[in-house]
Scaffold this active site. Sequence first.
Site, short mmCIF file in Angstrom:
data_model
loop_
_atom_site.label_atom_id
_atom_site.label_comp_id
_atom_site.label_asym_id
_atom_site.label_seq_id
_atom_site.Cartn_x
_atom_site.Cartn_y
_atom_site.Cartn_z
N LYS B 81 -59.04 14.50 -21.37
CA LYS B 81 -60.12 14.73 -22.60
C LYS B 81 -59.88 14.39 -23.73
O LYS B 81 -58.64 14.47 -23.98
CB LYS B 81 -60.97 16.54 -23.26
CG LYS B 81 -61.82 16.63 -23.69
CD LYS B 81 -62.22 18.70 -23.64
CE LYS B 81 -62.87 18.29 -25.07
NZ LYS B 81 -63.22 20.22 -25.27
N SER B 161 -68.16 20.68 -25.94
CA SER B 161 -68.07 19.79 -26.18
C SER B 161 -67.09 18.86 -24.71
O SER B 161 -67.01 17.67 -25.56
CB SER B 161 -66.79 20.15 -27.08
OG SER B 161 -65.93 20.80 -26.16
N SER B 185 -67.02 25.75 -23.89
CA SER B 185 -67.44 24.20 -23.71
C SER B 185 -66.51 23.62 -22.42
O SER B 185 -66.74 22.29 -22.93
CB SER B 185 -65.70 23.07 -25.14
OG SER B 185 -67.03 23.54 -26.13
#
Lengths: 494, 494
Positions: B81, B161, B185
């Site tokens: 990420k 997210s 998330s």
Amino acid sequence: MVERTEYRIEGATGDWEVVMGLEVHAQVSTAAKLFSGAPTAFGADPNTNVSLVDAAMPGMLPVINRSCVEQAVKTGIGLNAEINLWSRFDRKNYFYPDLPQGYQISQYQFPVVGEGQISVEAEEGYTFVVGIERLHLEQDAGKSIHDLDPNATYVDLNRSGVALMEIVSRPDIRSPAEAAAYVKKLRSILIALGTCDGDMEKGNLRADVNVSVRRPGDELGTRCEIKNVNSFRFIQQAAEYEARRQIEILEGGGKIDQETRLFNATTGETRSMRSKEDAHDYRYFPDPDLLPLEIDAALIDRIRADMPELPDEKRQRFIDSYGLTPYDAGVLASDADKAAYFEAVAEGRDAKLAANWVTQELLGYLNKQDIALADSPISAERLGGLIALIADETISGKIAKQVFAKMIDSDDTAAQIVEREGLKQVTDTGAIAGIIDKVLAENPDQVAQVQAQRAEGHAKPKALGWFVGQIMRASGGKANPQAVNEILAEKLGL
Amino acid sequence: MTNLTQLTLADALDGLRKRQFSSREITQAHLDEIEKANPNLNAYVAVTAEKALAMADAADAQLGKTKGKVGKLEGAPLGVKDLFCTEGVRTTACSNILGEFTPPYESTVTQNLWDQGAVMLGKLNMDEFAMGSANETSRFGPPTNPWRREGANTKLTSGGSSGGSATAVAADLCLAATASDTGGSIRQPAAFTGTVGIKPTYGRASRYGMVAFASSLDQAGPLAKSVMDAAIMLEVMCSADEKDSTSLQMPVPNWTKSVGKGVKGMKIGVPKEYRMDGMPDSIEKLWQKGIDWLKAQGAEIVDVSLPHTKYALPAYYIVAPAEASSNLARYDGMRYGARQTGSGSLTDTYEQTRGQGFGAEVQRRLLIGTYVLSAGYYDAYYLRAQKVRTKILQDFESAFGAVDALLTPATPSAAFAYGEKSDDPVAMYLNDVFTVTANLAGLPGMSVPAGLDENGLPLGLQVISKALDEDACFKVGAALEEAAGFTARPERWW
């Protein structure tokens, strides 16, 4: 016991009392910063003592430096203060280029050290007590440099993240001189503890000075805070100016706006920096990157057991074991260098004599010449040698002053100078009697005068003193004064 | 060996150790897939092909040795990420404000992966600063969910997210990926993409080098193809890290051993407050199925109450923005990232840099956060939210007095189309309604794919366990996975 001086400023409408409280920022003496491993050494090239944490790079996290905590605890003990086993770091949020994180990590609500107090000796000789409200740990900011370029500001982050102790006093201070004395005392305690080097020129110790005025006995007035004052003299000047400024406003029918002010050392004036309305909303909240600061009671015990002698303890010891006056003891104990010098001089010698010579002759000379004790041209050992000569009556105190003056410009010992210059005191009564006979023979009028005064019933005829002076001069100052007095009295039949 | 990218992480590691294929082969297979798929799916915001192949070759060398240590992830190609700082590889948190920021340091979580021989394929898309539930706030545009509604080609969100991570795992563009979870998330994107995601106990994974959103809630975890894969990843990602003060100083358990241990004798709580008005039937039914599966495998089902659940979302949307408003203050254009000078004044530089650098959702949260921390509002918002947080934790503690784990839906809906909720921030915030509680209480939470809705979209169930008891999540998660027999794959339309 000297009474506390009531300091009053005389205004057009009567007397005013000044009330002051100080926030002293003291840089913690440690090798590394409060929340990063970066070094704290002074004088490094700009932006070289900066870690990723200090520069607030993305994802960087603060980790407490336990040695800073220990220094704060030690200082708290030295201020006779309560140590909080649980305290917390908060964020104080504001934007400025020398504050990389956009917040300062400080202790807002729960400081590591709570209430304490210290006693302070004023120059007038009285002692007053100043309450300590709290001591907390916080990060210093970096340094903005505005004068390198007319169109740009440069930022040096070397100081960013350096550990500071903010020591907040109660409003117990009643004059500009007391404020300076308080900071002096605080500084001496910090230096004795080794928790701050006290170097005000480098900004390692600086004060925010809160000043208000009131009619004696009235409620506290509105205060103004003068930021970042960094010398004893400036603290006094700034406070005095500020008090008079406030009095002028109040006597003119105005009121004081609570505000933050800056001191201009060149003009000796303070000017407004920001008013209460413009005050930042710092949006304090607990720093979620840090756990509460918990201190083990055993750590406090260990630090307490390991405390160095503090100025107050040293002063008492000087009184008790050397028999010094409280004033001399205070002067000598207030400064670690002075105390050490004195103790070296006094070692195995007449301590009171040593104290007199250190405080009056040596420190008097150094102050006048603006020389630091560490750079003294006369070492403790050499001064001790001089005192030994006074004590064993090799020379008189008066001659000793001449020797002292000669020692400044030479590396010789006092004994060598006395020997070379033939300054040894004359104690041979025969020799002294010879000098006296000669002086008496040369001054028959004065002899007659003494005897006339004696006949009139004066126990100590005035002219006697004149003779002592003449005889000492004739001996080159070397005659033992006591012997001179005795023999002279005998010869004059007194 | 045509479908190397479709292997689970566990199977791939097995194949690599048995030298059935090389790391270079499986890495290259993934790079080829990324090249084909990424223009449509937009999962990766940076592909580090050269670095990946170099790391793969190093892993192959290690795997080829007869003696020597083989890492737990030796040779496995993974995605990261874009929230995790990666040394020498651009890290932006998908925000314009970071510009082309390339960290000179590595996050602890990713360092742990590389230390165990993993291979980095690239950086994965996400909501700007992890703020969002649909990845619509990414500066690179959103990724697209590999899953589509049956008979429709409307582009759906992968959630947020960690939407890029979920997309990449679901579309076989990596064997597994790192992700982070502040309010859901990891778990919401897992549910939307038919993947497994776990957020461990707060403090298990170091936050060092992970771009901060809300420090007290942020926690890293994996997105993976199976419960076992998630366990393998989490074991490596977690560590006791002295660079993060909130890191738990305790060893990381062997979670893979818990996978498949079964739930016989476990007590599973079903919290009645998670039954929301207007919840789709499909989710209600799936939840009941989950309950039946666990009962059938010998678990005891217990009804429990978490009475403060309804206050969790409001509390979360105070605490998280408050911390974010302070954490993101460092993006000021002074030291790194994109700087917009405007007129050149300091204020203008701040305003232009932050006004242009941050997207609308980030700005909204910074404003909320600044507001709730302001003087006069702090007690009513931030302090009260922290009290709610304590109540929520107490709810969980009391429930966990009677049960070993909780079973809830992971999300209140299946994946939705882009634009469906972006006009209404509150509707978007409701995505986190089942997941924020675990963040507020610091508890482990896992999302496991358990079935498809009436449109053929995956749905997830959530398991929440006691602090430090990720084992329970892995046991219950594996039991659900086995019972659900979830083998559905998105149709390869890209």
